[in-house]
Design an enzyme around this catalytic site. Sequence first.
Site, PDB file in Angstrom:
ATOM      1  N   GLN A   1      -8.583  -5.733  -7.031  1.00 50.47           N
ATOM      2  CA  GLN A   1      -9.123  -4.605  -7.792  1.00 50.47           C
ATOM      3  C   GLN A   1     -10.296  -5.008  -8.686  1.00 50.47           C
ATOM      4  O   GLN A   1     -10.945  -4.146  -9.278  1.00 50.47           O
ATOM      5  CB  GLN A   1      -8.018  -3.975  -8.640  1.00 50.47           C
ATOM      6  CG  GLN A   1      -6.888  -3.344  -7.839  1.00 50.47           C
ATOM      7  CD  GLN A   1      -7.352  -2.194  -6.966  1.00 50.47           C
ATOM      8  OE1 GLN A   1      -8.347  -1.527  -7.262  1.00 50.47           O
ATOM      9  NE2 GLN A   1      -6.637  -1.951  -5.874  1.00 50.47           N
TER      10      GLN A   1
ATOM     11  N   CYS B   1       1.046   1.366  -0.811  1.00 50.41           N
ATOM     12  CA  CYS B   1       1.973   0.675   0.088  1.00 50.41           C
ATOM     13  C   CYS B   1       3.409   1.159  -0.074  1.00 50.41           C
ATOM     14  O   CYS B   1       4.226   0.992   0.825  1.00 50.41           O
ATOM     15  CB  CYS B   1       1.911  -0.827  -0.161  1.00 50.41           C
ATOM     16  SG  CYS B   1       0.264  -1.523   0.070  1.00 50.41           S
TER      17      CYS B   1
ATOM     18  N   ASN C   1      -3.301  -2.746  -9.643  1.00 50.37           N
ATOM     19  CA  ASN C   1      -3.690  -1.698  -8.711  1.00 50.37           C
ATOM     20  C   ASN C   1      -3.163  -0.318  -9.094  1.00 50.37           C
ATOM     21  O   ASN C   1      -3.757   0.704  -8.755  1.00 50.37           O
ATOM     22  CB  ASN C   1      -3.212  -2.047  -7.296  1.00 50.37           C
ATOM     23  CG  ASN C   1      -1.732  -2.335  -7.236  1.00 50.37           C
ATOM     24  OD1 ASN C   1      -1.224  -3.171  -7.983  1.00 50.37           O
ATOM     25  ND2 ASN C   1      -1.016  -1.654  -6.347  1.00 50.37           N
TER      26      ASN C   1
ATOM     27  N   SER D   1     -10.247  -8.081  -0.952  1.00 50.17           N
ATOM     28  CA  SER D   1     -10.119  -7.192   0.205  1.00 50.17           C
ATOM     29  C   SER D   1     -11.325  -6.267   0.279  1.00 50.17           C
ATOM     30  O   SER D   1     -11.672  -5.603  -0.710  1.00 50.17           O
ATOM     31  CB  SER D   1      -8.833  -6.366   0.096  1.00 50.17           C
ATOM     32  OG  SER D   1      -8.701  -5.488   1.187  1.00 50.17           O
ATOM     33  N   GLY D   2     -11.953  -6.187   1.446  1.00 42.84           N
ATOM     34  CA  GLY D   2     -13.160  -5.385   1.594  1.00 42.84           C
ATOM     35  C   GLY D   2     -12.930  -3.889   1.509  1.00 42.84           C
ATOM     36  O   GLY D   2     -13.762  -3.150   0.971  1.00 42.84           O
TER      37      GLY D   2
ATOM     38  N   THR E   1      -3.726  -9.540   2.014  1.00 34.56           N
ATOM     39  CA  THR E   1      -2.397 -10.041   2.365  1.00 34.56           C
ATOM     40  C   THR E   1      -2.496 -11.402   3.048  1.00 34.56           C
ATOM     41  O   THR E   1      -1.744 -12.327   2.729  1.00 34.56           O
ATOM     42  CB  THR E   1      -1.653  -9.039   3.263  1.00 34.56           C
ATOM     43  OG1 THR E   1      -1.464  -7.818   2.541  1.00 34.56           O
ATOM     44  CG2 THR E   1      -0.293  -9.587   3.669  1.00 34.56           C
TER      45      THR E   1
END
Length: 681
Positions: free
Chosen positions: A182, A329, A154, A202-203, A71
């Site tokens: 992804q 989300c 996603n 994103s980790g 984000t």
Amino acid sequence: MEIYLDANATTPVLPQAKAAAIQAMVEDYGNPSSVHSTGLKAKALIDGVRARAQRLLDTGDGALLFTSGATEGIQTAVLSALSALRGNLNADYLLYGATEHKAVPEALKHWNAVLGLGLQILAIPVDAQGRHDLEFLRRHAPRAGLVCTMAANNETGIVSDLAGIEAALGDSACYWLVDGVQALGKLSLKLRSSRIDYAPFSGHKLYAPKGIGLLYVRAGAPFTPLMAGGGQEGALRSGTENMSGIAALGAVLAALEDGQTLRDSATMQGFRQRLADALCEAFPGLVFNAPLDVSLPTTLNFAVPGLSSRLLQDLFDAADVRVSGGSACSAAKAAPSFVLQAMGLPDWQAAGAVRLSIGPAVDEAFIDEACARIRACGESLRRHCLSPADNLPTLGEGITRFMHDGACCYLLADSASRRCVLIDPRPEQVDRLVQALHCQDYPVLAILSSSGEAEHAEARGLLMDLLNAPLRPTVAVDALGWPNGQEALHLGERRLLRKPCTQGQVLLLNAPQAPDTSAIAFTGMLDAQALRALALPLAASCFLAPGRDEAQQVVLGLAEAADTPHLLTGAQLQSFIKQHPNALLVDVREPFEQFLSQTPELAGAQMQAVALSRLMNALPEWLDEPGRPLLFFCRSGNRSRQAAQALTRLGHPNAWTLNGGLALMPSFSAKAPAADPALYV
């Protein structure tokens, strides 16, 4: 053992990543901006992780900075591109894929407004396979300022045609953001050879902790820092670096590089196929919402005719299998998937979608167990008349409530006389009701409406068409479905009476020998005062079964008390049982859930299983024992709260609910399916 099949939402932390994070906190805790030896050691760690990420993503001379996650990376990229567009008279549009994660269009709207650009934000359509409309892109790219697409979706796992998108952009001067969340560890990304300007990662989607991510910025692409301050990350992203997160991400990247720790694409495709086969075996008629040949080998998105997404998620959760209804989300919003709607799929698929996703750290034993649990879920549905096919006969007894968007339908069944009555069915429930009636195999005496709604009459007609001939009512009826010339409908020892009123009819179910004390009134009226004005022979203990229940009250009473039950946490449960040896613990989950999962092992506990949909059957007995504590529990605490509130509202002083439900109890886990499915009384 939990089977976690929601890796696209988040993943557990890889053991090597956990160890690296702890080492960074305990040993490599220096501030990388410090010039002493401890700080230099921390700086070397950061540089090493960055270099590894640059090799894996083949970034060339592009910048790669650490962020808190995708984000922040998206916000930074959008801010950077839009800041560069100020005063650009050649830009009219901001484009994003119609199936993009909501973080992207929301960022576009936000910064477009904050910067006062006034550009038109357009969604790039997708086809039935979820891939971008390249012709649309070719038409709009010349006047676009920023184009945002995903490397892989996603929800569906659909892999974007990045080469086709790049070709469609042609000579456009627009900037290009590609969401790579992804793709990390699943697709080969060679950013050096692409015109991609920004790519966030994103980790926590690949076995690193939450709170760590990456943002790629192509050399020469405009950049405006989102975080200003101490000048860390070469002044691109200020703020003291998340050393433990970076160290953990480095361990994951090392696992990607070694080629041994994580499974390759071919292995993952084999695992996915085994899961797909188990799903098709468990759920007849299942359809996959995305073609597997253009999807990530880690993702399955499917729907089952006649089964809602929420029911399927409850089913899997009861088996200790974690799946989701789409994007994590927005999973709590219970809305149809906008991704599947954009692909043009039918409403039932978009509303009934379930996403199953795995990560490349899974092994054969995990997949074996996952497939076994999936097949057990199918067996549970067959035993409880919920499967699209091959259901086993079921025993019908008492009152069962069916819900749809706040509307209530009631099935009244008597096993001794093998008769039943339906009250207030709706067209949306017809398929489920037909299935239940065929499994039960009792003739239907009448299909009644308490309120005279047109939907009830429509459902009656559909039921008459779909039910097997021996089950259909055979006598002529009035507009509300009541058989002509009959004063009462007999269901074994009980009889159903009616009282016409201006709003339809009130239907009273009671025992002939005790009509005043055991009556249940099925009514479209929720006003107890209006019901009393009808001068019906109702005792104060009469229950009202409402035709609608948006407020989740389950059952109403003529004289109601407050509805604030006692709360109990899982940590207090054992002591509660010791203090109240006569307490009754009531499992209000549905039978198909009870079949798959176990309740806590509690010494001395007295337990009973009464599904929330069948709560009315147990009310008289419970209310006759006001001194006996009743503790209701379910998976999440929502249904048990409804049950406890209903009992409290009806005057029971000792109704309790297990706050947070079994999900917060460490001893709650799945079991093998029970040999005897007759779990509910």
